[in-house]
Design an enzyme around this catalytic site. Structure first.
Site, PDB file in Angstrom:
ATOM      1  N   ASP A  66      38.214 -10.462 -17.627  1.00  0.00           N
ATOM      2  CA  ASP A  66      38.739 -11.310 -16.774  1.00  0.00           C
ATOM      3  C   ASP A  66      40.375 -11.785 -16.965  1.00  0.00           C
ATOM      4  OD1 ASP A  66      38.374 -12.483 -19.248  1.00  0.00           O
ATOM      5  OD2 ASP A  66      36.398 -13.426 -18.625  1.00  0.00           O
ATOM      6  N   ASN A 134      28.989 -22.952 -22.753  1.00  0.00           N
ATOM      7  CA  ASN A 134      27.806 -23.376 -21.776  1.00  0.00           C
ATOM      8  C   ASN A 134      27.090 -22.119 -21.317  1.00  0.00           C
ATOM      9  OD1 ASN A 134      29.683 -21.841 -20.211  1.00  0.00           O
ATOM     10  ND2 ASN A 134      30.322 -23.496 -18.934  1.00  0.00           N
ATOM     11  N   HIS A 136      28.494 -19.027 -20.533  1.00  0.00           N
ATOM     12  CA  HIS A 136      29.128 -17.945 -19.760  1.00  0.00           C
ATOM     13  C   HIS A 136      29.420 -16.727 -20.639  1.00  0.00           C
ATOM     14  CE1 HIS A 136      33.517 -19.985 -20.815  1.00  0.00           C
ATOM     15  NE2 HIS A 136      33.169 -18.668 -21.270  1.00  0.00           N
ATOM     16  N   GLU A 141      30.367 -18.548 -14.693  1.00  0.00           N
ATOM     17  CA  GLU A 141      29.856 -19.708 -15.270  1.00  0.00           C
ATOM     18  C   GLU A 141      28.307 -20.248 -14.551  1.00  0.00           C
ATOM     19  OE1 GLU A 141      31.409 -21.147 -17.355  1.00  0.00           O
ATOM     20  OE2 GLU A 141      33.599 -21.901 -16.562  1.00  0.00           O
TER      21      GLU A 141
END
Length: 249
Positions: A66, A134, A136, A141
């Site tokens: 990313d 979280n 990811h 996400e």
């Protein structure tokens, strides 16, 4: 899924570098999928040390997961800058074999298509992953659905907050990114998920021992045939029983 627990991130990094060396030495044109953030730094340090000890990386191709949208490669918080600082400037991977998304592309949708073509042309032999608080992986996400291809993502507030420690002010943290999709991640021959620190313990337990669900993206790794989860004792805390041994699911 294999789980390996180490006394320190340093020791874990040496182990992951040894796994990477096996791939590099056994393939004619090895392809490594790489991650950024503080978690893989011990791996990069160990891989650089292996190179200094004689490991040749000149046949390696790398594909990063990313990149922030809006940061060019010269920005000190871009993932391109991160990779050159921690790995590429210290080893002999040819520059033309290094791939990262372009976060300042004028046509971001075209950039996503370009990156998918790169991944398709260079099947990944070993994918390194970190995990967000979280759940990811990459910047995939939590959501109702997980996208298969490279795509643009709006970063969740908890992700922005977590990444703010790398910037002078939370307002400087980009709110969007380009990320490899879950299909490309799952198509890798082997996956290594790394996590360190007590703040990752709950999400590791949900990802490893919980149900496969899109609001815990890392849980999808349970569907892959060859995943190794590499932890320190803090991040493994909720996987262990009172005697310090791994619980069963």
């Amino acid at each position: 899924m294999k789980i390996r627990i180490f006394n320190s991130p340093h020791d874990a990094g040496i182990y992951v570098a040894a796994l990477a060396e096996q791939i590099i030495e056994s393939r004619r044109k090895p392809v490594l999928g790489l991650a950024t953030g503080s978690t893989p730094i011990p791996f990069y340090e160990a891989l650089v040390h292996l190179h200094q000890c004689g490991l040749d990386l000149s046949r390696v191709t790398t594909i990063n997961l990313d990149e922030y949208i809006g940061l060019d490669s010269s920005h000190p918080q871009s993932y391109s800058w991160f990779m050159w600082k921690h790995l590429f400037s210290h080893v002999n991977i040819p520059k033309e074999n290094i791939y990262l998304p372009n976060g300042v592309a004028t046509d971001l949708e075209a950039e996503c298509r370009r990156y998918d073509e790169i991944i398709h042309s260079h099947p990944i032999h070993l994918q390194i992953l970190g995990i967000g608080v979280n759940g990811h992986i990459g910047f995939n996400e939590p959501d109702d659905t997980l996208l298969s291809g490279t795509h643009i993502v709006e970063l969740r507030p908890e992700t922005v907050m977590s990444n703010a420690r790398f910037f002078n002010d939370i307002g400087e943290v980009p709110k969007r990114a380009i990320t490899m999709g879950v299909q490309a991640i799952l198509q890798a021959d082997k996956i290594v998920l790394m996590a360190f620190g007590r703040e990752k313990a709950k999400i590791i337990a949900k990802s490893v021992y919980g149900e496969v669900r899109t609001d815990v993206p890392a849980s999808i790794l349970n569907l892959h045939k060859d995943v190794t989860v590499v932890l320190d004792r803090d991040s493994a805390g909720e996987l262990l029983d009172e005697s310090g041994r791994l619980r069963t699911k």
